[in-house]
Design a protein around this motif. Sequence first.
Motif, PDB file in Angstrom:
ATOM      1  N   ASN A   1      32.269  21.693  68.171  1.00  0.00           N
ATOM      2  CA  ASN A   1      31.707  21.144  66.940  1.00  0.00           C
ATOM      3  C   ASN A   1      31.710  22.177  65.821  1.00  0.00           C
ATOM      4  N   LYS A   2      31.380  23.407  66.175  1.00  0.00           N
ATOM      5  CA  LYS A   2      31.390  24.474  65.162  1.00  0.00           C
ATOM      6  C   LYS A   2      32.812  24.738  64.683  1.00  0.00           C
ATOM      7  N   LEU A   3      33.767  24.747  65.647  1.00  0.00           N
ATOM      8  CA  LEU A   3      35.166  24.974  65.276  1.00  0.00           C
ATOM      9  C   LEU A   3      35.671  23.857  64.363  1.00  0.00           C
ATOM     10  N   ILE A   4      35.349  22.620  64.707  1.00  0.00           N
ATOM     11  CA  ILE A   4      35.776  21.484  63.882  1.00  0.00           C
ATOM     12  C   ILE A   4      35.154  21.580  62.491  1.00  0.00           C
ATOM     13  N   HIS A   5      33.875  21.932  62.457  1.00  0.00           N
ATOM     14  CA  HIS A   5      33.195  22.056  61.161  1.00  0.00           C
ATOM     15  C   HIS A   5      33.842  23.146  60.306  1.00  0.00           C
ATOM     16  N   ASP A   6      34.145  24.280  60.928  1.00  0.00           N
ATOM     17  CA  ASP A   6      34.795  25.376  60.190  1.00  0.00           C
ATOM     18  C   ASP A   6      36.179  24.967  59.698  1.00  0.00           C
ATOM     19  N   LYS A   7      36.928  24.302  60.584  1.00  0.00           N
ATOM     20  CA  LYS A   7      38.268  23.844  60.183  1.00  0.00           C
ATOM     21  C   LYS A   7      38.184  22.816  59.059  1.00  0.00           C
ATOM     22  N   LYS A   8      37.200  21.957  59.141  1.00  0.00           N
ATOM     23  CA  LYS A   8      37.032  20.928  58.115  1.00  0.00           C
ATOM     24  C   LYS A   8      36.697  21.572  56.767  1.00  0.00           C
ATOM     25  N   THR A   9      35.812  22.568  56.800  1.00  0.00           N
ATOM     26  CA  THR A   9      35.470  23.286  55.566  1.00  0.00           C
ATOM     27  C   THR A   9      36.688  24.006  55.005  1.00  0.00           C
ATOM     28  N   GLN A  10      37.437  24.658  55.917  1.00  0.00           N
ATOM     29  CA  GLN A  10      38.646  25.365  55.492  1.00  0.00           C
ATOM     30  C   GLN A  10      39.681  24.391  54.923  1.00  0.00           C
ATOM     31  N   ALA A  11      39.843  23.243  55.581  1.00  0.00           N
ATOM     32  CA  ALA A  11      40.809  22.243  55.100  1.00  0.00           C
ATOM     33  C   ALA A  11      40.396  21.717  53.733  1.00  0.00           C
ATOM     34  N   LYS A  12      39.112  21.532  53.543  1.00  0.00           N
ATOM     35  CA  LYS A  12      38.622  21.053  52.250  1.00  0.00           C
ATOM     36  C   LYS A  12      38.951  22.050  51.150  1.00  0.00           C
ATOM     37  N   GLU A  13      38.681  23.339  51.425  1.00  0.00           N
ATOM     38  CA  GLU A  13      38.984  24.376  50.433  1.00  0.00           C
ATOM     39  C   GLU A  13      40.487  24.502  50.201  1.00  0.00           C
ATOM     40  N   GLN A  14      41.252  24.400  51.282  1.00  0.00           N
ATOM     41  CA  GLN A  14      42.708  24.509  51.153  1.00  0.00           C
ATOM     42  C   GLN A  14      43.279  23.336  50.362  1.00  0.00           C
ATOM     43  N   ALA A  15      42.777  22.143  50.624  1.00  0.00           N
ATOM     44  CA  ALA A  15      43.241  20.969  49.877  1.00  0.00           C
ATOM     45  C   ALA A  15      42.917  21.118  48.396  1.00  0.00           C
ATOM     46  N   LYS A  16      41.735  21.634  48.122  1.00  0.00           N
ATOM     47  CA  LYS A  16      41.338  21.873  46.728  1.00  0.00           C
ATOM     48  C   LYS A  16      42.253  22.897  46.073  1.00  0.00           C
ATOM     49  N   LEU A  17      42.569  23.967  46.832  1.00  0.00           N
ATOM     50  CA  LEU A  17      43.441  25.009  46.299  1.00  0.00           C
ATOM     51  C   LEU A  17      44.850  24.481  46.063  1.00  0.00           C
ATOM     52  N   LEU A  18      45.370  23.715  47.035  1.00  0.00           N
ATOM     53  CA  LEU A  18      46.724  23.172  46.898  1.00  0.00           C
ATOM     54  C   LEU A  18      46.803  22.177  45.750  1.00  0.00           C
ATOM     55  N   THR A  19      45.737  21.420  45.543  1.00  0.00           N
ATOM     56  CA  THR A  19      45.712  20.494  44.406  1.00  0.00           C
ATOM     57  C   THR A  19      45.767  21.258  43.095  1.00  0.00           C
TER      58      THR A  19
END
Length: 741
Positions: A688-706
């Motif tokens: 759950n912690k790994l998924i949460h961290d990945k989700k946060t990272q994906a959110k930031e990465q998507a924002k950066l790529l946008t």
Amino acid sequence: MADAMSAEKLRSKTVSDDHKKRASLNKQSSLPPSPNTQYFSPNDRRFSSQGRGRVSSPLKEFTKAKDKISTAFRRFDEQLQDSRDFLKKINSPEAENVSQVYQKVEGIKEVIARDHMKVVFFGRTSNGKSTVINALLHDRVLPTGIGHTTNCFCSVNGTGDSEGWLLLPNSDTRKSVDSIQELAHSLSSESVDSNNLVSVYWPNEKCLLLKEDVVLVDSPGIDMDPDIDKWISQHCLDADVFVLVSNAESTLMQSEKKFFYRVSELLSKPIIFILNNRWDMSEMDTDKEMVEKVKLQHMRFNTDFLVNELKVATSLTARDRAFFVSGKEALLIREARAKGRTTDGLGLANNWQQRLVEFDTFERKLKECLSNAAIHTKFEKHHEEGYRALIELQEIMKQAEEECLRKSNEVSLERDQLEEEETKVKEESVRLKLENPQKSKKAISELDTKMSALVIEVASELTSVINCYSEPFDVDSLRPYLDAVCSKLDESVLTRQTETFAQRVAETHKSTVENISGEYKTLLKLSSEEMERLVTPLSFSDLTLFPTCVTMCADFKPDLDFHFTMGLSSILGRFDFGMSSAKFLTTVSSNQYLLLGGALIGGYLISKILTWEVVLSVGAIFGALYGYERLTWTDSAKEKRFKDQLKGHLKEKTSENIKISKASYQRIVENDLQLLNAQFTEEVQKRNKLIHDKKTQAKEQAKLLTSYSHTASHLRNNLKIVACDFEKFHEEYLNRPEEPM
């Protein structure tokens, strides 16, 4: 013949029309008709051919074009830097290519900054090339004189300095411009090799032609057996206009034609002017009709050379490419004008005004052709390279924008999948947390069932083995017999059943563990290596289900004494008094008074109830039965009694041991399952912690790529603006109809 005459008449008419045109210009000329007219001061430029204030010089078009293309490349350079930095930031492999384009554009910018309009003068020795250039400069800059004067190439460039200077080949040391008379003169002992170039820098303020970014190049005579290809490659490849200075006293020579044949082969459609210099010498001929015929012949030869032989002009444009001038007269007059003098005493031949107008017309036509040609020769290639690179960069930025947007969408999709997985893991972990205790209970229940079945199975096998034991029975040697039976039982039943049961329990436990761990493996996406780390196989081989048979029979005491079936002890033994029959009988027999009292009471009751005949009959039967049993009480009967007692004893002992082992087995299984559930609960938390961290990272990465895609779009829009600059330049300067040949 008739065709030749018609052609001749056409050429005559063409030349005549041209003369009328130039005569009209002569009437408009500021020069007074009389050579004795007083000129204005040098500060009054109304009558200076260098630049009348009311007429805009066509050369300014080149300057404007140069400024505009420089601005376009400067903006392109800025966008290249931003695009290169952006591509490096997103680790695009195109960043290196853009860096190379940036270096190329930097080089183009430097070349454009140095670019100028270039006119190269060629002709035979002593045809007056240097004099013509000096006339254009309004001053005696280049060496002139009788015979072969200019020994090397000389370029005259503009400079902002107040005094002129020059540079020798392969030197950065400035020399006085006066030294040109020695260095470039063919008769000087310090002359420069004919292939080399002496660069003269003349003040812009003294010549507007130079101020407007024009470079004039003088050359040695082409009749001096030159290396034509080397001359052209070193000094002519960037030339915008060629001027062939011929001697009007003769027709075009083969050496002049040969040189320009090669020029037209190496350069695409060069612009060539022909100056029939020294036309003032025609005034010495009194036969004006013959002079006019010679002029027509020269014009015909010049036109034919440009149109039919070199194919660099048409019959229409050739009219404005051939002129009849006197460079010497133009120089003298312009020098006099610059000093505010009259033309008196200059020794000018008759009709000098017409020849001066012709020279002015040549200069004007030269400027018109030069500006247009220079824009094409200097900027067209750079424009094409820059625009092509710009379009390629636009495509690169478009691909970068699409790639960033694609990656952003992929990361956003990955984030959504992670959210779904997070929800699923939480829900499934709750379900498993509720179901796993039930699975543990089920496993314990299965173990209890197997234990109960084992009691029956072991008792059956023990009975079978004991019954089948056929070794001789000796009442006096019971212990060896018992040990032999126990050894047989250990070997054939107890050891095997222990191993078999341990295996069954292990299989059941393994099935339960696999059931639990399998769901966690799927849920948490665990690898085989991670499962091996979490799930340790539990071994039951070290557990002891039964002690040895000898151990269980350590307190076994067989009763082989004779007991009548209908005796009191036998009868009482058939009833359960809360203790074993043997113990009960022992208790009763040890109390003689109780036994005696019981016998008397029993006999009394029987006598009261039954008659003596019945009592005697029963007594006879009992006696007979007692006698029979007594007679049959042999070693075989004793062996059977021994085996029955041993079976009962072992059944009781194995049942007790199985109960003890069952509790131990249940505790081990329960602890192992609890530990397994605890480990997987911890893994769920980690997941759950790994998924949460990945989700946060994906959110930031998507924002950066946008944001990257927006940046790429912004850069691409900026490049479109720069592309408009290039397109406007092309439409304004390069797409206009070229000077017809």
